[in-house]
Design a protein around this motif. Structure first.
Motif, short mmCIF file in Angstrom:
data_model
loop_
_atom_site.label_atom_id
_atom_site.label_comp_id
_atom_site.label_asym_id
_atom_site.label_seq_id
_atom_site.Cartn_x
_atom_site.Cartn_y
_atom_site.Cartn_z
N ARG A 42 0.70 8.33 -8.62
CA ARG A 42 1.40 8.45 -7.34
C ARG A 42 2.40 7.32 -7.14
O ARG A 42 3.05 7.25 -6.10
CB ARG A 42 0.40 8.44 -6.18
N ILE A 44 2.05 4.04 -6.54
CA ILE A 44 1.77 3.24 -5.34
C ILE A 44 1.67 1.77 -5.73
O ILE A 44 1.03 1.42 -6.73
CB ILE A 44 0.46 3.70 -4.68
N PHE A 327 -8.39 0.27 14.10
CA PHE A 327 -8.48 1.45 13.25
C PHE A 327 -7.17 2.23 13.24
O PHE A 327 -6.68 2.65 12.19
CB PHE A 327 -9.64 2.33 13.71
N VAL A 331 -4.75 3.17 10.10
CA VAL A 331 -4.37 4.53 9.71
C VAL A 331 -2.86 4.64 9.58
O VAL A 331 -2.33 5.16 8.58
CB VAL A 331 -4.91 5.55 10.74
N ILE A 334 -1.61 2.85 6.52
CA ILE A 334 -1.86 3.60 5.27
C ILE A 334 -0.83 4.71 5.13
O ILE A 334 -0.27 4.92 4.06
CB ILE A 334 -3.29 4.17 5.28
N ASN A 335 -0.55 5.40 6.24
CA ASN A 335 0.42 6.48 6.16
C ASN A 335 1.80 5.98 5.77
O ASN A 335 2.57 6.70 5.13
CB ASN A 335 0.51 7.21 7.51
N ALA A 340 -3.82 2.47 0.44
CA ALA A 340 -5.08 2.76 1.12
C ALA A 340 -6.17 1.75 0.77
O ALA A 340 -6.86 1.24 1.66
CB ALA A 340 -5.55 4.16 0.76
N LEU A 341 -6.31 1.43 -0.51
CA LEU A 341 -7.40 0.55 -0.93
C LEU A 341 -7.38 -0.78 -0.22
O LEU A 341 -8.37 -1.24 0.34
CB LEU A 341 -7.31 0.31 -2.44
N VAL A 344 -7.98 -0.42 3.60
CA VAL A 344 -9.39 -0.12 3.89
C VAL A 344 -10.23 -1.38 3.73
O VAL A 344 -11.10 -1.69 4.55
CB VAL A 344 -9.89 1.00 2.95
N PRO B 216 -17.14 1.44 11.89
CA PRO B 216 -17.30 2.66 12.68
C PRO B 216 -17.32 3.89 11.77
O PRO B 216 -16.59 3.94 10.77
CB PRO B 216 -16.05 2.68 13.56
N ALA B 219 -14.01 5.47 10.96
CA ALA B 219 -13.23 4.80 9.92
C ALA B 219 -13.78 5.14 8.53
O ALA B 219 -13.02 5.37 7.59
CB ALA B 219 -13.25 3.29 10.14
N PHE B 222 -12.62 8.62 7.63
CA PHE B 222 -11.21 8.62 7.25
C PHE B 222 -11.04 8.08 5.83
O PHE B 222 -10.33 8.67 5.01
CB PHE B 222 -10.43 7.80 8.27
N CYS B 223 -11.71 6.96 5.55
CA CYS B 223 -11.56 6.33 4.24
C CYS B 223 -12.13 7.22 3.14
O CYS B 223 -11.52 7.34 2.06
CB CYS B 223 -12.26 4.98 4.21
N LEU B 226 -9.88 9.92 2.29
CA LEU B 226 -8.68 9.44 1.61
C LEU B 226 -8.98 8.98 0.18
O LEU B 226 -8.25 9.30 -0.76
CB LEU B 226 -8.14 8.27 2.42
N LEU B 227 -10.08 8.23 0.03
CA LEU B 227 -10.32 7.55 -1.25
C LEU B 227 -11.13 8.38 -2.24
O LEU B 227 -10.98 8.21 -3.44
CB LEU B 227 -11.04 6.21 -1.00
N MET B 230 -9.25 10.16 -4.82
CA MET B 230 -8.67 9.23 -5.78
C MET B 230 -9.71 8.81 -6.80
O MET B 230 -9.42 8.65 -7.98
CB MET B 230 -8.20 7.96 -5.07
#
Lengths: 375, 374
Positions: A42, A44, A327, A331, A334-335, A340-341, A344, B216, B219, B222-223, B226-227, B230
């Motif tokens: 991707r 990234i 949070f 989000v 990340i968008n 993301a990693l 997070v 939470p 969260a 969501f993670c 997303l992950l 991957m």
């Protein structure tokens, strides 16, 4: 089987340890490989370099000044502060209301107990997100700013939010608050004379602050009241409707839980002690302050700390109506960055830090409490 | 006042514990009782009157809003605008969408049958009073298999409907049941690992629990969403619904593991030493001695966690699944029913209340039965 003088149980344990470790290693390697593949495919970027870049997007409302030119690091700080502020406000208001409700229930009136029990049962059993949606819908149905409700002069409620008077703290206020904090800390740690001294000090500080402007020429508290100005309001401070809805939902929901915790604490005091106190002629109020409260607090502290940690986690739900918190900042980041990693990881560590602080406070209290009761 | 009542019947002396004998039951007239509990002191009388007034006033407005002035049937919101009170027409008009979401209209009988299956499983559970635990568990597992077969289709000549079109109450119940079914065994493993002697297993368990608990759920959801794609090769990706269930299951397991751990630690160490002296192995000790007792001890805490897990299913809307709260929102958002959102949420709240109270009630009856057997 006998390896190097170990008995059978030890050998078995060694094999099990090895199996667990090998399994874990395989999992980590496979996951790492898969993640690397998808990152490469991707295209990234990796690393925390993005924190220094400008975001290019703005947050909706915050304690700090904000703009699209802020760096990611500052935006995360804004989100973190909003989460902390929302949690703190909820904790304070819900604790006060919860304790009040639990105390009112101590009146032992069946009708009132039934009413409060109904409130607690209903609110505890409906998901918080549904309650947030409900209150958000309610704020949308409020009149517009021109027809805003005026609650007790100077406080306005409209579909644009809640308008409150704001105060500007001068040095006398800071001095008084500092004395209050110091005396609270002292009375939490020691008993007897230091505690009496501390509460005396606190009373003097509040009294001086109250009469200060009249007697000693200290600057009075500066209050800025909201006023109608054209189609909107000027002055004071305003809470956006999203915040009003989320705060109301969080407070109402957690008040029910805290009321229940306090009630359990009060009920944990054996009836015999109360009857004994009545027999030696203590007044009802003294029984409460001297016999029930000190013991109830000990039972209440750990569940309360747990509830406070739940509250900080529950604030993440504020995102569903568009309030900016830790949070929602994560989000959006990340968008925009796709990293993301890293994000997070950052978010998890920040939440971890918040909750670690809360349990540190709880454990510190428990430590001093144990020490105090041992004597 | 106490002496005025008549002593009805003295229960026969209970065994050899006279101090545990229940107090004699005293029958009083209704009037006496009301006076005794509601008007015994001036303060109590004032509180009673104030509370009754408050209930009467609020009750009057609620009844007027919800029943007297409400509109039950209206083809459009304009019909509701005339009514001063609640607009229940928004529910009457959209109830199928609220209950079943986007499921194709001509196939709606499938989620309807599914609700019936869940209802039957619940009635069965209540009927046997969780007495036969394995049978009850089996019934629920079968209902989950039926759910997947019936909702997804593709077998027995049923049209295939992918999980992204499922929605509403069935998905809320399904996600709850699946996450608990997945989470509970995992919780046992985590709790045993955390209290056990294997250093590596203990470290992994502590790490997982302590990392997930402060974050939470919203969260974590969501993670994961997303992950996980991957981290897994495409062939192994369980799809959005699968990811949500895995995430909720693991998250629930972390909390449940701490509860079970507390139960395990409450077992006196002497029992473990005795079992070891009898020649039981470590796994046998857990399976036969400590775990059954720990699970019994932690029933009340477990019921609390189950209620939390049921309420938490409402969070899956944040990753784009249409659970009950989400389909209810979809019933009015983006159309002209918008002003009547609160009527919808009140109904949603009532349904959640019904589900959680049923669960709590089942838990209490299990608790009572265990207490009786102990």
């Amino acid at each position: 089987m006998n390896l190097g003088g170990m008995n059978r149980a030890q050998t078995g344990r060694l094999i099990a340890e090895a199996a667990v470790l090998i399994g874990l290693a395989c999992l980590v390697v496979a996951t790492g490989y898969s993640i690397r593949e998808s990152l490469v495919s991707r295209n990234i970027a990796t690393g925390f370099g993005f924190l220094a870049q400008d975001t290019g997007w703005d947050v909706s409302a915050a304690l700090l000044a904000h703009s699209p030119r802020d760096t990611y690091a500052r935006t995360f700080l804004i989100g973190l502060l909003n989460t902390l502020a929302l949690s703190l406000a909820t904790i304070i208001v819900a604790t006060v209301l919860g304790v009040l409700i639990a105390l009112v229930r101590q009146l032992q009136n069946p009708l009132l107990s039934w009413l409060i029990g109904g409130y607690v049962t209903i609110l505890r059993n409906v998901p918080l997100i549904v309650q947030i949606f409900f209150w958000y819908g309610a704020t949308q149905g409020l009149p517009n700013t021109r027809k805003a409700f005026e609650l007790s002069g100077g406080v306005f409620l409209s579909n644009r939010g809640l308008y409150l008077p704001s105060v500007k703290l001068g040095w006398p206020e800071y001095a008084m608050l500092a004395v209050l904090v110091v005396s609270i800390v002292i009375s939490l740690i020691w008993r007897h004379r230091p505690r009496r001294l501390a509460s005396g000090l606190a009373l003097v500080a509040v009294a001086v602050w109250l009469v200060g402007p009249a007697l000693f020429d200290l600057p009075p508290l500066a209050v800025d009241w909201p006023r109608r100005a054209g189609l909107n309001f000027a002055g004071g401070m305003s809470l956006q409707p999203e915040l009003v809805a989320v705060l109301t939902a969080l407070v109402v929901y957690n008040t029910a839980f805290i009321a229940e915790i306090v009630r359990t604490g009060v009920q944990s005091v054996p009836l015999g002690q109360i009857q004994a106190a009545q027999n030696i002629g203590l007044r009802q109020s003294r029984i409460f302050y001297k016999i029930i409260l000190p013991q109830a607090v000990r039972v209440m502290v750990l569940p309360l700390i747990n509830q406070y940690s739940n509250i900080t986690k529950a604030t993440a739900l504020a995102m569903v109506v568009g309030f900016t918190d830790l949070f929602s900042v994560s989000v959006t980041s990340i968008n925009h960055t796709g990293q993301a990693l890293e994000i997070v990881l950052l978010m998890t560590m920040l939440y971890f830090a918040i909750n670690a602080t809360i349990s540190l406070v709880g454990n510190t209290y428990a430590y001093f409490d144990r020490r105090r009761w041992k004597r | 006042m106490e002496t005025l009542g008549k002593v009805a019947a003295l229960p026969a002396a209970v065994g050899t514990q006279p101090h545990k004998r229940p107090r004699p039951r005293v029958i009083r007239s209704l009037q006496t009782q009301v006076r005794r509990v509601l008007f015994d002191t001036p303060l109590n009388a004032v509180v009673t009157v104030l509370t009754a007034t408050a209930i009467a006033i609020v009750g009057f407005y609620v009844v007027r809003w919800a029943f007297l002035d409400s509109a039950w049937v209206a083809s459009s919101p304009a019909g509701c605008a005339k009514a001063q009170g609640a607009c229940w027409a928004v529910i009457v008009k959209n109830w199928q969408g609220i209950l079943f979401g986007n499921y194709p209209a001509e196939q709606r009988w499938r989620p309807e049958v599914m609700l019936g299956v869940f209802g039957a499983a619940l009635v069965f559970t209540i009927a046997v009073n969780v007495r036969n635990f394995r049978l009850t568990l089996g019934v629920w597992l079968v209902s989950l298999v039926v759910f997947v077969l019936l909702m997804r289709g593709g077998v027995f000549g049923l049209q295939t409907i992918e999980s992204d079109r499922w929605g509403g109450i069935p998905i809320t119940i399904f996600v709850f049941l699946c996450s608990v079914t997945l989470g509970f065994p995992l919780a046992i493993v985590l709790a045993v690992a955390r209290t056990g002697r294997l250093v590596s297993a203990r470290t992994i368990s502590v790490f997982l629990i302590e990392v997930l608990r402060p974050v939470p759920l919203i969260a974590v959801l969501f993670c994961t969403d997303l992950l996980l794609p991957m981290a897994l090769p495409n062939a192994l990706d369980p799809g959005k619904l699968g990811r949500v269930i895995i995430c909720m299951g693991v998250f629930y397991a972390c909390y449940q593991a701490e509860v079970i751990r507390a139960g395990l630690q409450a077992i006196p160490h002497g029992q473990i030493e005795a079992s070891r002296a009898l020649g039981l192995g470590p796994l046998q000790i857990i399976r036969l001695v400590t775990l059954p007792q720990a699970l019994r001890l932690t029933v009340p805490a477990t019921v609390n966690l189950l209620v939390v897990a049921l309420k938490d299913t409402s969070l899956i809307v944040t990753v784009g699944l249409f659970d009950f709260a989400a389909t209810a929102t979809a019933a009015f958002s983006g159309n002209e029913w918008r002003p009547f959102s609160n009527e919808v949420y009140i109904v949603v709240a009532l349904v959640y209340l019904l589900m959680t109270l049923t669960l709590t009630w089942l838990g209490h009856s299990l608790e009572r039965r265990l207490a009786k057997n102990a």
